[in-house]
Design a protein around this motif. Structure first.
Motif, PDB file in Angstrom:
ATOM      1  N   UNK A 213       8.155  18.417 -29.258  1.00 37.50           N
ATOM      2  CA  UNK A 213       7.301  18.675 -28.238  1.00 37.50           C
ATOM      3  C   UNK A 213       6.052  19.240 -28.606  1.00 37.50           C
ATOM      4  N   UNK A 214       4.954  18.481 -28.471  1.00 35.29           N
ATOM      5  CA  UNK A 214       3.749  18.740 -28.856  1.00 35.29           C
ATOM      6  C   UNK A 214       3.241  19.959 -27.980  1.00 35.29           C
ATOM      7  N   UNK A 241       5.915  22.999 -29.622  1.00 33.47           N
ATOM      8  CA  UNK A 241       6.446  24.014 -28.969  1.00 33.47           C
ATOM      9  C   UNK A 241       7.721  24.701 -29.503  1.00 33.47           C
ATOM     10  N   UNK A 242       8.388  24.090 -30.497  1.00 29.89           N
ATOM     11  CA  UNK A 242       9.570  24.267 -31.134  1.00 29.89           C
ATOM     12  C   UNK A 242       9.023  25.202 -32.420  1.00 29.89           C
ATOM     13  N   UNK A 243       8.023  24.935 -33.040  1.00 26.64           N
ATOM     14  CA  UNK A 243       7.569  25.332 -34.330  1.00 26.64           C
ATOM     15  C   UNK A 243       6.201  24.790 -34.784  1.00 26.64           C
ATOM     16  N   UNK A 244       5.522  25.516 -35.646  1.00 26.03           N
ATOM     17  CA  UNK A 244       4.410  24.881 -36.417  1.00 26.03           C
ATOM     18  C   UNK A 244       4.995  24.351 -37.542  1.00 26.03           C
ATOM     19  N   UNK A 245       4.267  23.147 -37.894  1.00 14.67           N
ATOM     20  CA  UNK A 245       4.719  22.584 -39.497  1.00 14.67           C
ATOM     21  C   UNK A 245       3.867  23.256 -40.237  1.00 14.67           C
ATOM     22  N   UNK A 246       4.540  23.215 -41.487  1.00 17.19           N
ATOM     23  CA  UNK A 246       3.656  23.980 -42.555  1.00 17.19           C
ATOM     24  C   UNK A 246       2.923  22.827 -43.214  1.00 17.19           C
ATOM     25  N   UNK A 247       3.159  21.720 -43.248  1.00 13.81           N
ATOM     26  CA  UNK A 247       2.057  20.871 -43.722  1.00 13.81           C
ATOM     27  C   UNK A 247       2.789  19.435 -44.104  1.00 13.81           C
ATOM     28  N   UNK A 252       6.918  18.935 -43.374  1.00 17.75           N
ATOM     29  CA  UNK A 252       7.002  18.626 -42.069  1.00 17.75           C
ATOM     30  C   UNK A 252       8.053  19.306 -41.110  1.00 17.75           C
ATOM     31  N   UNK A 253       8.040  20.550 -41.500  1.00 21.50           N
ATOM     32  CA  UNK A 253       8.983  21.249 -40.625  1.00 21.50           C
ATOM     33  C   UNK A 253       8.455  23.045 -40.695  1.00 21.50           C
ATOM     34  N   UNK A 254       9.372  24.058 -40.407  1.00 22.18           N
ATOM     35  CA  UNK A 254       8.982  25.368 -40.213  1.00 22.18           C
ATOM     36  C   UNK A 254       8.988  26.083 -41.834  1.00 22.18           C
ATOM     37  N   UNK A 255       7.841  26.718 -41.813  1.00 24.02           N
ATOM     38  CA  UNK A 255       8.029  27.638 -43.052  1.00 24.02           C
ATOM     39  C   UNK A 255       7.728  28.920 -42.527  1.00 24.02           C
ATOM     40  N   UNK A 275       0.092  31.593 -29.838  1.00 23.42           N
ATOM     41  CA  UNK A 275       0.609  32.834 -30.856  1.00 23.42           C
ATOM     42  C   UNK A 275       1.868  33.151 -30.535  1.00 23.42           C
ATOM     43  N   UNK A 276       2.149  33.185 -29.261  1.00 26.23           N
ATOM     44  CA  UNK A 276       3.765  33.694 -28.870  1.00 26.23           C
ATOM     45  C   UNK A 276       4.741  32.520 -29.507  1.00 26.23           C
ATOM     46  N   UNK A 277       4.313  31.308 -29.293  1.00 24.68           N
ATOM     47  CA  UNK A 277       5.261  30.205 -29.490  1.00 24.68           C
ATOM     48  C   UNK A 277       5.456  30.228 -31.480  1.00 24.68           C
ATOM     49  N   UNK A 278       4.331  30.495 -32.016  1.00 27.08           N
ATOM     50  CA  UNK A 278       4.409  30.790 -33.398  1.00 27.08           C
ATOM     51  C   UNK A 278       5.292  31.926 -33.703  1.00 27.08           C
ATOM     52  N   UNK A 279       5.157  33.024 -33.359  1.00 32.54           N
ATOM     53  CA  UNK A 279       5.940  34.413 -33.364  1.00 32.54           C
ATOM     54  C   UNK A 279       7.380  34.107 -33.221  1.00 32.54           C
ATOM     55  N   UNK A 280       7.589  33.577 -31.846  1.00 32.33           N
ATOM     56  CA  UNK A 280       8.909  33.383 -31.446  1.00 32.33           C
ATOM     57  C   UNK A 280       9.641  32.484 -32.219  1.00 32.33           C
ATOM     58  N   UNK A 281       9.124  31.426 -32.846  1.00 27.92           N
ATOM     59  CA  UNK A 281       9.736  30.686 -33.823  1.00 27.92           C
ATOM     60  C   UNK A 281      10.187  31.377 -35.230  1.00 27.92           C
ATOM     61  N   UNK A 282       9.628  32.547 -35.487  1.00 27.38           N
ATOM     62  CA  UNK A 282      10.100  33.227 -36.494  1.00 27.38           C
ATOM     63  C   UNK A 282      11.161  34.086 -36.117  1.00 27.38           C
ATOM     64  N   UNK A 283      11.017  34.765 -34.959  1.00 24.83           N
ATOM     65  CA  UNK A 283      12.175  35.476 -34.643  1.00 24.83           C
ATOM     66  C   UNK A 283      13.488  34.840 -34.316  1.00 24.83           C
ATOM     67  N   UNK A 284      13.177  33.469 -33.852  1.00 22.55           N
ATOM     68  CA  UNK A 284      14.277  32.855 -33.608  1.00 22.55           C
ATOM     69  C   UNK A 284      15.305  32.450 -35.090  1.00 22.55           C
ATOM     70  N   UNK A 285      14.605  32.642 -35.964  1.00 20.40           N
ATOM     71  CA  UNK A 285      15.069  32.325 -37.525  1.00 20.40           C
ATOM     72  C   UNK A 285      15.627  33.237 -38.255  1.00 20.40           C
TER      73      UNK A 285
END
Length: 686
Positions: A213-214, A241-247, A252-255, A275-285
């Motif tokens: 989801x962009x 929304x789920x994550x930022x992709x590394x490259x 093409x996924x979360x790092x 900002x919070x979408x990025x941080x939340x993706x880290x906490x979720x993992x």
């Protein structure tokens, strides 16, 4: 030898695939994101519209390659070709740009992707291999030329049209690649050129993985972001929304590290939701003990993992916790948002109370943060009690990597990384103290947490005083100048030893070996200290000197700041840090940005001697001159250099057959110049 497997597939299956309906998006539906980047041998085209997001990479040369990578499931399709000697250059021309399409598979399930047309300058070309799976599998094939038997697709040919298709290993919608010769002809063993010496192809690449989801544009950047269209396009393609992709195409996924450093450096230009979408993706993992996940295996690569481990075809994500730097980065970045940024302070309570979006709820985010802080304090305790090198944070046993220089030779054989131990651990402990003092953690503390976390302040003082000296390298003047001269001759570049001036050369080693000996490689990781800490004047003078001295006496070239300079190291260490090595004497865009942001932060301090502030501003100006000179490359992951016409010239990494790997054309943490701005203003001619 060209490989054509199962040329005559069952007719019913062939017809079901060849005649599957195609839905081409209307102009309104395709009004999303579409842009291109030419880099070295690669033509890159990025498309995002509706449920379709795809990155096309056409590689030219004697071994032409077509890759289409999809953020959905970190999936992709690839076709590797061979041009026989004397049969042409293997250069590509894109004749019809990628258009988003949706088709259905044999069971009527949607497959999403792109269709495009391209011409290849070759008299004939053989098809070596098609790979349809996770991008991780494509990366492995590209490097090792192996692919698991269980996912080798069958080839179906119908005249000049070749198709490969397969379901995912668990029977869910899979992948399809079709290649039709529209200019020239095909035989059973080769594609042949038309009379003009080129082969025209119409290619459709599809995936059945679930789309991401962009992040909508209005939730991504604020009005402080630079008006850099290329960086904005890259960031948009990599933001969900789920994550930022590394490259892309390769990651093409979360790092975890890439997400945190990108959020940290982009923070002034990001909207709060991003900002919070990025941080939340880290906490979720996070792991159950508070470790930060480095990478995730999703889609079919997760299935391959589960089949290998427990013989089940589960697609439950598999997280990798091998990195040690990320564990000590999370609290410092979180502090920057919740305490240092007014927007974050206003939202801090609500953010910490919110869910972390795990399937099996472990959060809220505040509880996740406390778990990470426990991990930080417990793992920093041994060195704080007894400050010797063997009590520092080392790479995990049996692993050759553990921080951002995550190639096998990235730390020069060291086990104790400078950035982790001298900078990130004390920064994490400082963040722990500040967050505890703020009261934000109170709702999430267990009875034993406050006394444990209250130890962080004293521990940080020990780490800050005792860890950096263990990495100190001192090279006497005569030896230093001789080393620079000899290394310059080996590289065929100017001898810059005179820039060393009088006296010994001092810098912090990249790492320490198993026995505590410094690996004497000058490096760019001091940027972490400038960004997260308050180094003393002597350290800042040392950092400024390394930037002001031209390579190979220092780090600076016309092509940018190299991330490693092994001039003062033994020959066997020098061999690990060449300009063809992924973490060698090459230029990484985000490292320049971090150094630039850190220099700006330190230059604003009022507690430093005037001479130190002057040297910081000089280093800042020199770095920005190099950044601006290579601005067309700065959204890329990294680049190398060549020395010609009296200058260091930037060269796309991966363009040389000797390069150890390939750079991404779109890299998350290379977009941070949207927030990291030159104090001198934009360069002339932009």
């Amino acid at each position: 030898m060209p490989r054509f497997l199962h040329l005559f597939a069952p007719a019913a299956l062939a017809l079901s695939l060849l005649m599957a309906p195609m839905e081409v998006m209307s102009a309104a539906e395709t009004a999303g994101l579409s842009y291109g980047v030419a880099e070295g041998r690669n033509i890159n085209q990025f498309v995002r519209a509706g449920d379709v997001a795809a990155h096309l990479v056409l590689r030219a040369g004697a071994d032409p390659r077509v890759i289409v990578a999809f953020p959905a499931g970190n999936s992709g399709v690839g076709l590797w070709l061979d041009v026989p000697q004397g049969q042409g250059s293997g250069d590509w021309t894109l004749t019809a740009p990628p258009t988003p399409v949706t088709e259905t598979d044999a069971q009527g399930r949607p497959l999403r992707g792109i269709t495009f047309e391209a011409r290849l300058a070759a008299g004939s070309v053989g098809i070596r291999q098609a790979v349809l799976s996770s991008t991780r599998v494509l990366r492995d094939y590209d490097a090792l030329h192996t692919v698991p038997d269980s996912i080798s697709p069958d080839l179906m040919r119908d005249g000049g049209r070749f198709s490969w298709a397969r379901d995912r290993l668990d029977g869910k919608p899979g992948y399809r690649l079709s290649v039709e010769v529209v200019h020239g002809q095909a035989t059973d063993t080769a594609l042949l050129a038309a009379p003009d010496g080129s082969i025209g192809l119409r290619i459709t690449a599809l995936t059945g993985e679930t789309p991401l989801t962009p992040l909508p544009a209005e939730a991504l950047l604020n009005d402080r972001a630079a008006p850099d269209t290329a960086a904005r396009d890259t960031l948009a393609f990599l933001s969900y929304q789920e994550k930022f992709l590394a490259g892309s195409w390769r990651f093409d996924t979360y790092f975890g590290r890439d997400t945190m450093m990108s959020v940290m450096l982009l923070m002034p230009a990001l909207r709060a939701e991003a900002v919070e979408a990025g941080l939340r993706s880290v906490f979720a993992r996070l792991s159950l003990i508070g470790e930060v996940a480095h990478e995730e295996d999703v889609g079919e690569f997760a299935i391959l993992d589960h089949l290998k481990r427990e013989a089940t075809a589960s697609d439950e994500p598999v997280y990798d916790y091998k990195m040690i730097d990320s564990d000590f980065m999370l609290s410092a970045v979180t502090r920057a948002w919740l305490l240092d940024d007014p927007r974050g302070r206003a939202r801090a309570g609500a953010f910490l109370a919110s869910g972390d979006r795990r399937d099996a709820q472990v959060g809220p985010v505040g509880r996740d943060l406390v778990q990470n802080l426990r991990y930080v304090v417990l793992h920093a305790a041994a060195f704080a009690r007894e400050p010797r090198y063997s009590n520092m944070i080392r790479l995990k046993h049996g692993l050759p990597v553990g921080q951002w220089r995550d190639s096998a030779a990235g730390l020069g054989g060291g086990l104790y990384a400078y950035d982790v131990n001298a900078i990130l651990v004390p920064a994490a402990l400082d963040a722990c103290t500040a967050l505890l003092k703020s009261g934000l953690l109170d709702p999430y503390l267990d009875p034993g947490d406050r006394p444990l976390l209250s130890r962080a302040a004293g521990m940080a003082a020990v780490w800050r005083a005792k860890a950096p000296p263990l990495f100190t390298v001192t090279v006497q003047e005569r030896r230093a100048k001789a080393a620079v001269g000899a290394y310059a001759r080996d590289l065929g570049v100017p001898d810059t030893a005179a820039s060393l001036g009088r006296g010994a050369v001092r810098f912090h080693a990249l790492s320490l070996t198993r026995t505590g000996d410094p690996v004497p490689v000058m490096h760019s990781d001091e940027g972490y200290g400038l960004l997260f800490g308050r180094p003393d004047a002597r350290t800042l003078d040392q950092v400024a000197a390394s930037l002001l001295r031209p390579f190979p006496a220092g780090l600076m070239t016309d092509a940018g700041m190299v991330v490693a300079n092994p001039a003062f190291a033994p020959a066997d260490v020098q061999a690990r840090f060449t300009r063809n090595a992924y973490h060698g004497s090459v230029v990484w865009s985000w490292q320049q940005a971090m150094m630039a942001a850190g220099l700006g932060r330190q230059a604003r301090r009022s507690d430093l001697p005037a001479g130190t502030r002057r040297r910081l501003r000089q280093a800042q100006a020199a770095l920005w001159q190099a950044i601006d000179a290579t601005r067309l490359l700065r959204n890329s992951e990294l680049w190398s250099w060549s020395y010609r016409d009296g200058r260091y010239q930037p060269v796309a990494f991966g363009a040389s057959g000797g390069d150890a790997d390939e750079a991404n054309a779109a890299q998350l943490w290379s977009t941070v110049y949207l927030a990291v701005r030159s104090p001198l203003g934009p360069p002339s001619g932009r």
